[in-house]
Design a protein around this motif. Sequence first.
Motif, short mmCIF file in Angstrom:
data_model
loop_
_atom_site.label_atom_id
_atom_site.label_comp_id
_atom_site.label_asym_id
_atom_site.label_seq_id
_atom_site.Cartn_x
_atom_site.Cartn_y
_atom_site.Cartn_z
N VAL A 198 0.85 -1.20 0.00
CA VAL A 198 0.00 0.00 0.00
C VAL A 198 0.88 1.25 0.00
N ASP A 199 0.39 2.29 -0.64
CA ASP A 199 1.17 3.51 -0.87
C ASP A 199 0.98 4.48 0.31
N SER A 200 1.69 4.21 1.40
CA SER A 200 1.42 4.92 2.66
C SER A 200 2.61 5.66 3.24
N ASN A 201 3.78 5.58 2.61
CA ASN A 201 4.97 6.14 3.25
C ASN A 201 4.90 7.65 3.45
N TYR A 202 4.33 8.35 2.50
CA TYR A 202 4.31 9.80 2.62
C TYR A 202 3.25 10.25 3.63
N GLN A 203 2.18 9.52 3.76
CA GLN A 203 1.22 9.81 4.83
C GLN A 203 1.86 9.58 6.19
N HIS A 204 2.67 8.53 6.31
CA HIS A 204 3.37 8.30 7.57
C HIS A 204 4.34 9.44 7.88
N ALA A 205 5.07 9.90 6.87
CA ALA A 205 6.02 10.99 7.09
C ALA A 205 5.29 12.25 7.57
N LEU A 206 4.17 12.57 6.94
CA LEU A 206 3.40 13.75 7.34
C LEU A 206 2.81 13.56 8.75
N ALA A 207 2.36 12.35 9.06
CA ALA A 207 1.82 12.08 10.39
C ALA A 207 2.89 12.25 11.47
#
Length: 218
Positions: free
Chosen positions: A14-23
């Motif tokens: 799943v394409d989630s790395n940038y959401q994690h970085a922002l979180a």
Amino acid sequence: MPDTAILDVDGTLVDSNYQHALAWYRAFRRFGTTLPIWHLHRAVGMGGDQLVTHVAGEQAEADFGDDVRAAHGEEFDALIGEVAPFGDAEALLGGLREDGLRIVLATSGSSGTAEHLLGLVDGRRYADAVVTSSDVEASKPAPDLVELAVAQVGTTDAVLVGDSVWDGQAGVRAGVPFLAVRTGGFSDDELTEAGARHVVQSLSELLDLMRGRGKSAA
């Protein structure tokens, strides 16, 4: 062809790395700490139990480590609706199953978050086992998750598929070959230096490679 594929979830299926970085960025800001998002992105894939010290130092971990991890969970939950699976993720899972491989899904995320993300790729349908950071004492880059994944299915012939250098380091420490995909935003050289035997651009290329039809950058 190995008999088991251990697959990372975040950034791989799943394409989630940038959401994690922002979180993480927003979580640290709650405690008066502003970190460059690019720096946080480089740490995504590492478990939260190790990330705080890695990006902000031991004092930050001592002062508000548990609180910032909780804040990250809240911030990521607010963004999780924007996370989408990679278009070829289910094709990879189905293809590995067709080829007779056992599948273990392993993530440094919490069990609650993992269940939502697994639902995006129908992961429970394909997986023989699922392991999360809740199941081990230390998350990636420690080898615990990979070692537990191996133990869950009793294999001695597995490969680890992931998108980050932390996946690679965990695989090397566990003695499991690492196959890397570029989906997490890490470069060919970074992934190779972290132990990747092969680096591919997509999950479709990975399936071709495992079936002996493709080439890699490493």
